[in-house]
Design a protein around this motif. Structure first.
Motif, mmCIF file in Angstrom:
data_model
loop_
_atom_site.group_PDB
_atom_site.id
_atom_site.type_symbol
_atom_site.label_atom_id
_atom_site.label_comp_id
_atom_site.label_asym_id
_atom_site.label_seq_id
_atom_site.Cartn_x
_atom_site.Cartn_y
_atom_site.Cartn_z
ATOM 1 N N THR A 21 0.774 -1.270 -0.172
ATOM 2 C CA THR A 21 -0.115 0.032 -0.026
ATOM 3 C C THR A 21 1.067 1.418 0.192
ATOM 4 O O THR A 21 2.102 1.529 0.901
ATOM 5 N N VAL A 22 0.451 2.530 -0.322
ATOM 6 C CA VAL A 22 1.131 3.710 -0.648
ATOM 7 C C VAL A 22 0.171 4.762 0.053
ATOM 8 O O VAL A 22 -1.005 4.695 -0.312
ATOM 9 N N LEU A 23 0.272 4.935 1.520
ATOM 10 C CA LEU A 23 -0.483 6.241 1.800
ATOM 11 C C LEU A 23 -0.028 7.549 1.376
ATOM 12 O O LEU A 23 1.149 7.892 0.920
ATOM 13 N N ASP A 24 -1.226 8.092 1.498
ATOM 14 C CA ASP A 24 -1.214 9.505 0.979
ATOM 15 C C ASP A 24 -1.010 10.279 2.166
ATOM 16 O O ASP A 24 -1.455 11.745 2.986
ATOM 17 N N ASP A 25 0.284 10.500 2.647
ATOM 18 C CA ASP A 25 0.979 11.242 3.415
ATOM 19 C C ASP A 25 2.259 11.937 2.973
ATOM 20 O O ASP A 25 2.980 12.489 4.189
ATOM 21 N N ASN A 26 3.192 11.601 2.232
ATOM 22 C CA ASN A 26 3.640 12.450 1.147
ATOM 23 C C ASN A 26 5.362 11.772 2.646
ATOM 24 O O ASN A 26 6.214 13.454 2.242
ATOM 25 N N SER A 27 5.603 11.371 2.693
ATOM 26 C CA SER A 27 6.591 11.122 3.596
ATOM 27 C C SER A 27 7.503 9.261 3.025
ATOM 28 O O SER A 27 7.147 9.128 2.033
ATOM 29 N N ASN A 28 8.608 9.841 3.472
ATOM 30 C CA ASN A 28 10.018 8.652 3.654
ATOM 31 C C ASN A 28 9.124 7.496 4.003
ATOM 32 O O ASN A 28 9.301 5.576 3.298
ATOM 33 N N HIS A 29 8.282 7.298 4.767
ATOM 34 C CA HIS A 29 7.578 5.747 5.620
ATOM 35 C C HIS A 29 6.298 5.642 4.214
ATOM 36 O O HIS A 29 5.025 4.956 4.879
ATOM 37 N N SER A 30 6.072 6.140 3.672
ATOM 38 C CA SER A 30 4.047 5.794 3.022
ATOM 39 C C SER A 30 3.997 4.523 1.856
ATOM 40 O O SER A 30 3.274 4.573 2.016
ATOM 41 N N ARG A 43 8.105 -1.320 6.336
ATOM 42 C CA ARG A 43 8.219 -0.230 5.449
ATOM 43 C C ARG A 43 9.287 -0.346 5.610
ATOM 44 O O ARG A 43 10.371 0.145 5.183
ATOM 45 N N PRO A 44 9.190 -1.429 3.886
ATOM 46 C CA PRO A 44 10.672 -1.360 3.626
ATOM 47 C C PRO A 44 11.917 0.040 2.843
ATOM 48 O O PRO A 44 12.401 -0.378 2.649
ATOM 49 N N PHE A 45 11.376 0.877 2.602
ATOM 50 C CA PHE A 45 12.106 2.385 2.747
ATOM 51 C C PHE A 45 11.988 3.655 2.928
ATOM 52 O O PHE A 45 11.331 3.588 3.609
ATOM 53 N N ALA A 46 13.712 2.720 4.171
ATOM 54 C CA ALA A 46 13.732 4.284 5.240
ATOM 55 C C ALA A 46 13.840 5.372 4.402
ATOM 56 O O ALA A 46 13.925 6.109 4.620
ATOM 57 N N LYS A 47 14.865 5.274 3.651
ATOM 58 C CA LYS A 47 14.795 6.517 2.461
ATOM 59 C C LYS A 47 14.589 6.900 1.162
ATOM 60 O O LYS A 47 14.828 6.136 0.511
ATOM 61 N N MET A 48 13.784 7.062 0.545
ATOM 62 C CA MET A 48 13.047 7.918 -0.363
ATOM 63 C C MET A 48 13.044 9.120 -0.663
ATOM 64 O O MET A 48 12.478 10.008 -0.467
ATOM 65 N N THR A 49 13.642 9.359 -2.464
ATOM 66 C CA THR A 49 13.952 10.639 -2.522
ATOM 67 C C THR A 49 11.972 10.507 -3.823
ATOM 68 O O THR A 49 12.381 10.002 -4.379
ATOM 69 N N GLY A 50 11.667 12.417 -2.934
ATOM 70 C CA GLY A 50 10.632 12.334 -3.849
ATOM 71 C C GLY A 50 9.416 11.739 -3.043
ATOM 72 O O GLY A 50 9.458 10.905 -2.253
ATOM 73 N N ILE A 51 7.795 11.971 -4.232
ATOM 74 C CA ILE A 51 6.967 11.312 -3.047
ATOM 75 C C ILE A 51 6.676 10.687 -4.080
ATOM 76 O O ILE A 51 6.260 10.294 -5.227
ATOM 77 N N VAL A 52 5.994 9.170 -3.410
ATOM 78 C CA VAL A 52 5.743 8.130 -4.333
ATOM 79 C C VAL A 52 4.198 8.083 -4.453
ATOM 80 O O VAL A 52 3.341 8.218 -3.589
ATOM 81 N N GLN A 53 3.915 7.931 -5.844
ATOM 82 C CA GLN A 53 2.681 8.230 -6.850
ATOM 83 C C GLN A 53 2.168 6.715 -6.319
ATOM 84 O O GLN A 53 0.518 6.116 -5.995
ATOM 85 N N GLN A 54 3.191 5.572 -7.340
ATOM 86 C CA GLN A 54 2.424 3.898 -6.606
ATOM 87 C C GLN A 54 3.249 2.902 -6.909
ATOM 88 O O GLN A 54 4.703 3.911 -7.136
ATOM 89 N N VAL A 55 2.807 1.896 -6.690
ATOM 90 C CA VAL A 55 3.960 0.434 -6.629
ATOM 91 C C VAL A 55 3.090 -0.731 -7.150
ATOM 92 O O VAL A 55 1.723 -0.762 -7.743
ATOM 93 N N VAL A 56 3.431 -1.399 -7.999
ATOM 94 C CA VAL A 56 3.510 -2.150 -8.584
ATOM 95 C C VAL A 56 4.286 -3.276 -8.533
ATOM 96 O O VAL A 56 5.421 -3.541 -8.254
ATOM 97 N N PHE A 57 3.999 -4.538 -8.180
ATOM 98 C CA PHE A 57 4.280 -5.560 -8.738
ATOM 99 C C PHE A 57 5.230 -6.642 -9.949
ATOM 100 O O PHE A 57 4.080 -6.358 -10.570
ATOM 101 N N HIS A 58 6.381 -7.053 -10.613
ATOM 102 C CA HIS A 58 6.784 -7.439 -11.394
ATOM 103 C C HIS A 58 5.580 -8.273 -11.511
ATOM 104 O O HIS A 58 5.657 -9.528 -10.827
ATOM 105 N N PRO A 59 5.173 -9.486 -12.552
ATOM 106 C CA PRO A 59 4.452 -10.635 -12.492
ATOM 107 C C PRO A 59 4.607 -11.634 -12.531
ATOM 108 O O PRO A 59 5.096 -12.684 -12.606
#
Length: 69
Positions: A21-30, A43-59
């Motif tokens: 899931t991607v939370l709508d809080d614009n943080s590194n822990h979204s 929460r797999p990403f401790a440091k993230m540059t930018g605001i996460v918009q979407q995630v998708v798994f490779h099929p």
């Protein structure tokens, strides 16, 4: 973990045991990775540059794609 943020995006793994899931809080822990069989969340990403918009798994491969703004 309990959250009271709006969910921006949900992605299911093709095998069905994981979802992300991607939370709508614009943080590194979204980004939160959830495993149904063990009832665990991380929460797999401790440091993230930018605001996460979407995630998708490779099929076919164990890869998670993360789109940031």
């Amino acid at each position: 973990p309990k959250n009271f943020k709006n969910i921006k995006n949900i992605a299911w793994h093709p095998r069905g045991d994981y979802f992300c899931t991607v939370l709508d809080d614009n943080s590194n822990h979204s980004v939160i990775m959830n495993q149904l069989s063990r009832q665990k969340s991380v929460r797999p990403f401790a440091k993230m540059t930018g605001i996460v918009q979407q995630v998708v798994f490779h099929p076919n491969k164990p890869i998670l794609f993360v789109a940031v703004k």
